[in-house]
Design an enzyme around this catalytic site. Structure first.
Site, PDB file in Angstrom:
ATOM      1  N   CYS A  27      65.879  40.236  39.355  1.00 39.77           N
ATOM      2  CA  CYS A  27      65.699  39.065  40.231  1.00 39.77           C
ATOM      3  C   CYS A  27      66.565  37.899  39.761  1.00 39.77           C
ATOM      4  O   CYS A  27      66.674  37.654  38.555  1.00 39.77           O
ATOM      5  CB  CYS A  27      64.224  38.662  40.182  1.00 39.77           C
ATOM      6  SG  CYS A  27      63.823  37.235  41.185  1.00 39.77           S
TER       7      CYS A  27
ATOM      8  N   CYS B   8      61.882  38.041  45.744  1.00 32.75           N
ATOM      9  CA  CYS B   8      60.838  38.443  44.797  1.00 32.75           C
ATOM     10  C   CYS B   8      60.796  39.962  44.817  1.00 32.75           C
ATOM     11  O   CYS B   8      60.062  40.561  45.621  1.00 32.75           O
ATOM     12  CB  CYS B   8      59.479  37.847  45.172  1.00 32.75           C
ATOM     13  SG  CYS B   8      58.191  38.320  43.988  1.00 32.75           S
TER      14      CYS B   8
ATOM     15  N   PHE C 264      30.449  45.329  40.311  1.00 30.24           N
ATOM     16  CA  PHE C 264      31.564  44.443  40.667  1.00 30.24           C
ATOM     17  C   PHE C 264      32.384  45.177  41.732  1.00 30.24           C
ATOM     18  O   PHE C 264      33.589  45.373  41.610  1.00 30.24           O
ATOM     19  CB  PHE C 264      32.430  44.097  39.450  1.00 30.24           C
ATOM     20  CG  PHE C 264      31.669  43.486  38.304  1.00 30.24           C
ATOM     21  CD1 PHE C 264      31.448  42.109  38.257  1.00 30.24           C
ATOM     22  CD2 PHE C 264      31.164  44.268  37.271  1.00 30.24           C
ATOM     23  CE1 PHE C 264      30.745  41.538  37.195  1.00 30.24           C
ATOM     24  CE2 PHE C 264      30.458  43.704  36.216  1.00 30.24           C
ATOM     25  CZ  PHE C 264      30.251  42.338  36.172  1.00 30.24           C
TER      26      PHE C 264
ATOM     27  N   CYS D  56      41.358  44.287  34.115  1.00 30.64           N
ATOM     28  CA  CYS D  56      42.687  43.673  34.223  1.00 30.64           C
ATOM     29  C   CYS D  56      42.929  42.748  33.038  1.00 30.64           C
ATOM     30  O   CYS D  56      43.850  41.936  33.061  1.00 30.64           O
ATOM     31  CB  CYS D  56      42.811  42.908  35.542  1.00 30.64           C
ATOM     32  SG  CYS D  56      41.580  41.626  35.713  1.00 30.64           S
TER      33      CYS D  56
HETATM   34  C1  LIG Z   1      38.448  42.757  39.740  1.00 26.46           C
HETATM   35  S1  LIG Z   1      37.489  42.543  41.168  1.00 26.46           S
HETATM   36  C2  LIG Z   1      37.107  44.210  41.544  1.00 26.46           C
HETATM   37  C3  LIG Z   1      36.616  44.451  42.919  1.00 26.46           C
HETATM   38  C4  LIG Z   1      36.568  45.921  43.359  1.00 26.46           C
HETATM   39  N1  LIG Z   1      36.061  46.803  42.332  1.00 26.46           N
HETATM   40  C5  LIG Z   1      37.922  46.379  43.836  1.00 26.46           C
HETATM   41  O1  LIG Z   1      38.560  47.186  43.152  1.00 26.46           O
HETATM   42  O2  LIG Z   1      38.365  45.949  44.916  1.00 26.46           O
HETATM   43  C6  LIG Z   1      36.031  41.869  40.468  1.00 26.46           C
HETATM   44  C7  LIG Z   1      34.883  41.677  41.430  1.00 26.46           C
HETATM   45  O3  LIG Z   1      33.776  41.135  40.710  1.00 26.46           O
HETATM   46  C8  LIG Z   1      33.111  40.211  41.546  1.00 26.46           C
HETATM   47  N2  LIG Z   1      32.354  39.294  40.652  1.00 26.46           N
HETATM   48  C9  LIG Z   1      32.847  38.253  39.940  1.00 26.46           C
HETATM   49  N3  LIG Z   1      31.857  37.704  39.213  1.00 26.46           N
HETATM   50  C10 LIG Z   1      30.729  38.400  39.488  1.00 26.46           C
HETATM   51  C11 LIG Z   1      29.383  38.303  39.047  1.00 26.46           C
HETATM   52  N4  LIG Z   1      29.017  37.357  38.176  1.00 26.46           N
HETATM   53  N5  LIG Z   1      28.477  39.181  39.510  1.00 26.46           N
HETATM   54  C12 LIG Z   1      28.846  40.143  40.387  1.00 26.46           C
HETATM   55  N6  LIG Z   1      30.106  40.283  40.854  1.00 26.46           N
HETATM   56  C13 LIG Z   1      31.040  39.431  40.415  1.00 26.46           C
HETATM   57  C14 LIG Z   1      34.212  39.557  42.335  1.00 26.46           C
HETATM   58  O4  LIG Z   1      33.714  38.966  43.524  1.00 26.46           O
HETATM   59  C15 LIG Z   1      35.154  40.738  42.591  1.00 26.46           C
HETATM   60  O5  LIG Z   1      34.809  41.392  43.779  1.00 26.46           O
END
Ligand SMILES: C[S@@+](CC[C@H](N)C(=O)[O-])C[C@H]1O[C@@H](n2cnc3c(N)ncnc32)[C@H](O)[C@@H]1O
Length: 442
Positions: free
Chosen positions: A86, A174, A305, A400
């Site tokens: 880039c 990008c 999550f 991540c």
């Molecule tokens: C890295 S993302 C992963 C989402 C999903 N597994 C995906 O691959 O699309 C993390 C997720 O955790 C949720 N999250 C963040 N803090 C949280 C909490 N305290 N309790 C429950 N969920 C939470 C976010 O809204 C988000 O959807």
């Protein structure tokens, strides 16, 4: 530790040899004064540089007091280098490692995870070869726009911040992002050049979805009719799937030409404005495939999550899944996706719950044959404490952030789990962000 070589005019140039690359993608030189961080360098480079200790007011510098170098000249180029892809590389804060050839780049990804685990006493973990997403595959971009000069005649800038700085890099290209997102840079600059007040700035979130790009514009005030119409014309001309405004947290639809959906394992999931989706379809497929492989045969599983159901819906092809998520609108999208799913899909139950404050207890977890968790960057401290006390035989962690992953892995290992495998999945090509999927068994 001695002092940095100085004369009365400040630091004097030094020769540095780069030995390795650190967690944030900077080259590291080992000197008698300590480790010196040299941005955009590669192991084997010899550089002439000015070394300074970063000050307490340095922007975004979480390593205050660290020695940092500004390269004056590269004396010897490392054979580990490649030509960056880039024109903005070296200025834009989006990428840190475009200059590294594929083999040392893959080694760095593995080392990033290994080092984080070693920090928690977990040496020798089985870190596999990384899955690296190709260029032009990133499907989400969070850009900023503002005027280059406050007074008339300034150019409208659209792009990312420069590294560790508020300076906005006006992006012409990008190479990591999907072409349909990059194709919007010029039309967006023209649009914002017309409508963005000179004293304002705005955020522009772009997501490539199946029917087209979904755009979420962070806007300072309620739009009048003229602005709404201008935005709707833009959406039509650029064939956007949808355009929404985010007015200080209130989401307002301007136009929805087609329902933005992403497809996971053949199931369409509606994507709410600005919602989390995995950064690339390719990385998502690698993560989902690895999760399905690890959890094959488990009949009742939990997806913690769960977001919009990236793992829930594929898992539901073979198992009953309990999905838990803290953001209601994401869980609603997950339930809508499950309702769209093919008839063969097993039961999906869902729960809206804050897993930081109220993790599933060990007792609640014991009804599952396997549990997957995919938390935000902060990790899942409270939830892994419960898992460590549970009898769940199989745990799959998606993360991540190698640092919080390593902390959580330590808790699981202390609770009796063994790390069976770790698959690095590089969804943030050439940046210092590393994603992974790890399998734990007891
Ligand atoms: C890295 S993302 C992963 C989402 C999903 N597994 C995906 O691959 O699309 C993390 C997720 O955790 C949720 N999250 C963040 N803090 C949280 C909490 N305290 N309790 C429950 N969920 C939470 C976010 O809204 C988000 O959807």
């Amino acid at each position: 530790m001695g002092g940095i070589p100085m004369d009365e005019g400040g630091p004097v140039p030094q020769y540095l040899t780069i030995a390795s690359i650190g967690a944030r993608g900077d080259g590291i030189a080992e000197t008698p004064e300590g480790l010196v961080y040299v941005p955009f360098s590669a192991p084997g480079d010899v550089v002439q540089a000015l070394v300074e200790r970063s000050g307490k007011d340095s922007f975004k510098d979480r390593n205050k007091g660290a020695l940092r170098a500004e390269v004056l000249e590269i004396i010897e180029l490392s054979p580990q280098r490649q030509q960056p892809a880039c024109v903005h590389f070296g200025k834009c804060g989006g990428c840190a490692l475009q200059h590294l050839a594929p083999a040392p780049y893959a080694d760095w990804i593995k080392a990033r995870i290994t080092m984080a685990l070693a920090h928690h006493g977990l040496e020798g973990a089985p870190v596999g070869e990384p899955f690296i997403t190709p260029p032009a595959s990133r499907r989400r971009m969070a850009l900023k726009a503002r005027w280059g000069q406050k007074t008339g005649g300034g150019r409208l800038l659209l792009g990312f911040n420069a590294r560790a700085s508020h300076t906005l890099i006006d992006l012409a290209e990008c190479p990591v992002s999907r072409p349909e997102l990059v194709a919007l840079f010029e039309p967006l600059r023209a649009l914002l050049g017309e409508i963005l007040p000179v004293e304002n700035q705005c955020s522009v979130h772009l997501t490539a979805t199946r029917p087209g790009v979904a755009m979420l514009l962070g806007w300072a005030e309620e739009p009048d009719l003229v602005l709404r119409e201008r935005l709707a014309v833009f959406a039509r001309e650029e064939k956007l799937a949808a355009l929404w405004l985010d007015i200080e947290g209130d989401l307002e639809p301007i136009v929805e030409m087609a329902k933005p959906v992403i497809e996971v394992s053949g199931v369409e999931i509606p994507l709410p404005p600005g919602a989390f989706a995995q950064a690339t379809a390719e990385g998502e497929a690698a993560l989902v495939t690895a999760a399905l492989e690890a959890m094959a045969g488990a009949e009742h599983v939990a997806d913690l999550f769960a977001g919009i159901g990236t793992f829930t819906l594929p898992l539901a092809g073979a198992a009953r899944v309990h999905a838990v998520e803290g953001e209601k609108r994401l869980l609603d999208a997950l339930v809508a996706g499950a309702n769209n799913a093919a008839p063969g899909v097993k039961t999906v139950t869902s729960e809206h719950r804050d897993l930081f404050r109220r993790p599933l207890t060990a007792e609640e977890l014991n009804r599952f044959a396997a549990v997957l968790f995919d938390p935000p960057r902060a990790g899942a401290k409270a939830q892994v404490a419960e898992l460590a006390n549970s009898g769940v035989p199989l745990v799959v962690a998606v993360s991540c952030n190698p640092n919080t992953f390593a902390r959580d892995a330590r808790t699981l290992v202390d609770g009796g789990y063994e790390i069976e495998s770790i698959l690095p999945v590089d969804q943030f090509l050439w940046s210092s962000h590393v994603e992974l999927l790890a399998v734990f068994r007891r």
